[in-house]
Design a protein around this motif. Structure first.
Motif, PDB file in Angstrom:
ATOM      1  N   TYR A 172       0.730  -1.073   0.092  1.00 40.60           N
ATOM      2  CA  TYR A 172       0.111   0.015   0.015  1.00 40.60           C
ATOM      3  C   TYR A 172       0.962   1.326  -0.053  1.00 40.60           C
ATOM      4  O   TYR A 172       1.911   1.241   0.637  1.00 40.60           O
ATOM      5  CB  TYR A 172      -0.741   0.163   1.165  1.00 40.60           C
ATOM      6  N   PHE A 173       0.284   2.311  -0.526  1.00 38.99           N
ATOM      7  CA  PHE A 173       1.404   3.548  -0.814  1.00 38.99           C
ATOM      8  C   PHE A 173       0.576   4.736  -0.155  1.00 38.99           C
ATOM      9  O   PHE A 173      -0.722   5.045  -0.256  1.00 38.99           O
ATOM     10  CB  PHE A 173       1.501   3.817  -2.433  1.00 38.99           C
ATOM     11  N   PHE A 174       1.441   5.481   0.697  1.00 37.20           N
ATOM     12  CA  PHE A 174       0.927   6.572   1.121  1.00 37.20           C
ATOM     13  C   PHE A 174       1.188   7.816   0.826  1.00 37.20           C
ATOM     14  O   PHE A 174       2.419   8.317   1.091  1.00 37.20           O
ATOM     15  CB  PHE A 174       1.249   6.415   2.849  1.00 37.20           C
ATOM     16  N   ASP A 175       0.436   8.688  -0.296  1.00 35.69           N
ATOM     17  CA  ASP A 175       0.815   9.826  -0.701  1.00 35.69           C
ATOM     18  C   ASP A 175       0.344  10.932   0.568  1.00 35.69           C
ATOM     19  O   ASP A 175      -0.438  10.703   1.193  1.00 35.69           O
ATOM     20  CB  ASP A 175      -0.116  10.078  -2.106  1.00 35.69           C
ATOM     21  N   THR A 176       1.090  11.981   0.544  1.00 31.26           N
ATOM     22  CA  THR A 176       0.984  12.964   1.463  1.00 31.26           C
ATOM     23  C   THR A 176       0.941  14.431   0.678  1.00 31.26           C
ATOM     24  O   THR A 176       1.452  14.651  -0.430  1.00 31.26           O
ATOM     25  CB  THR A 176       2.180  13.062   2.218  1.00 31.26           C
ATOM     26  N   ILE A 177      -0.054  15.242   1.308  1.00 31.65           N
ATOM     27  CA  ILE A 177      -0.232  16.744   0.790  1.00 31.65           C
ATOM     28  C   ILE A 177       0.554  17.531   1.978  1.00 31.65           C
ATOM     29  O   ILE A 177      -0.178  17.468   2.879  1.00 31.65           O
ATOM     30  CB  ILE A 177      -1.541  16.924   0.522  1.00 31.65           C
ATOM     31  N   ASP A 178       1.408  18.183   1.848  1.00 25.63           N
ATOM     32  CA  ASP A 178       1.972  19.145   2.825  1.00 25.63           C
ATOM     33  C   ASP A 178       1.898  20.518   2.050  1.00 25.63           C
ATOM     34  O   ASP A 178       2.416  20.788   1.367  1.00 25.63           O
ATOM     35  CB  ASP A 178       3.304  18.779   3.226  1.00 25.63           C
ATOM     36  N   ASP A 179       1.191  21.411   3.076  1.00 24.17           N
ATOM     37  CA  ASP A 179       0.858  22.942   2.313  1.00 24.17           C
ATOM     38  C   ASP A 179       0.701  22.781   0.794  1.00 24.17           C
ATOM     39  O   ASP A 179       1.248  23.651   0.240  1.00 24.17           O
ATOM     40  CB  ASP A 179       2.277  23.726   2.580  1.00 24.17           C
ATOM     41  N   GLY A 180      -0.277  21.953   0.420  1.00 26.93           N
ATOM     42  CA  GLY A 180      -0.592  22.175  -0.847  1.00 26.93           C
ATOM     43  C   GLY A 180       0.151  21.239  -1.934  1.00 26.93           C
ATOM     44  O   GLY A 180      -0.188  21.077  -3.007  1.00 26.93           O
ATOM     45  N   VAL A 181       1.320  20.811  -1.390  1.00 23.05           N
ATOM     46  CA  VAL A 181       2.289  20.149  -2.543  1.00 23.05           C
ATOM     47  C   VAL A 181       1.951  18.463  -2.231  1.00 23.05           C
ATOM     48  O   VAL A 181       2.287  17.704  -1.084  1.00 23.05           O
ATOM     49  CB  VAL A 181       3.712  20.472  -2.085  1.00 23.05           C
ATOM     50  N   LEU A 182       1.680  17.702  -3.295  1.00 26.47           N
ATOM     51  CA  LEU A 182       1.742  16.396  -3.478  1.00 26.47           C
ATOM     52  C   LEU A 182       2.863  15.683  -3.324  1.00 26.47           C
ATOM     53  O   LEU A 182       3.855  15.995  -4.325  1.00 26.47           O
ATOM     54  CB  LEU A 182       0.763  15.910  -4.543  1.00 26.47           C
ATOM     55  N   THR A 183       3.304  14.692  -2.585  1.00 27.13           N
ATOM     56  CA  THR A 183       4.390  13.941  -2.421  1.00 27.13           C
ATOM     57  C   THR A 183       3.732  12.393  -2.633  1.00 27.13           C
ATOM     58  O   THR A 183       3.106  12.040  -1.880  1.00 27.13           O
ATOM     59  CB  THR A 183       5.293  13.974  -1.388  1.00 27.13           C
ATOM     60  N   THR A 184       4.327  11.838  -3.687  1.00 27.38           N
ATOM     61  CA  THR A 184       3.806  10.441  -4.126  1.00 27.38           C
ATOM     62  C   THR A 184       4.645   9.612  -3.578  1.00 27.38           C
ATOM     63  O   THR A 184       6.004   9.507  -3.750  1.00 27.38           O
ATOM     64  CB  THR A 184       3.663  10.207  -5.657  1.00 27.38           C
ATOM     65  N   ASP A 185       4.258   8.527  -2.703  1.00 29.73           N
ATOM     66  CA  ASP A 185       5.117   7.333  -2.144  1.00 29.73           C
ATOM     67  C   ASP A 185       5.239   6.392  -3.363  1.00 29.73           C
ATOM     68  O   ASP A 185       4.582   5.579  -3.943  1.00 29.73           O
ATOM     69  CB  ASP A 185       4.249   6.883  -1.094  1.00 29.73           C
TER      70      ASP A 185
END
Length: 65
Positions: free
Chosen positions: A9-22
């Protein structure tokens, strides 16, 4: 003899509007296992700064055909 491989399973994150793809992912028994997890934040030297334990209510996203 080995059992079936656990799904990844992959956990993508959004920090201050910026998407980081796992791109690495984590192997878990099933999607429900992703509902509770912890995160530890370290600085560049590897020193731990803080930890957060998250538990949340979730909904499954519709799968595209």
């Amino acid at each position: 003899m080995t059992g079936p491989a656990m799904p990844r399973y992959f956990f993508d994150t959004i920090d201050d509007g910026v998407l980081t793809t796992d791109s690495t992912g984590v192997m878990l028994a099933d999607p429900d296992a992703a509902r509770e997890f912890s995160v530890e934040v370290r600085d560049e030297s590897g020193t731990g700064l803080f930890a957060a334990e998250l538990s949340f209510r979730s909904r499954r996203l519709a799968r595209e055909a």
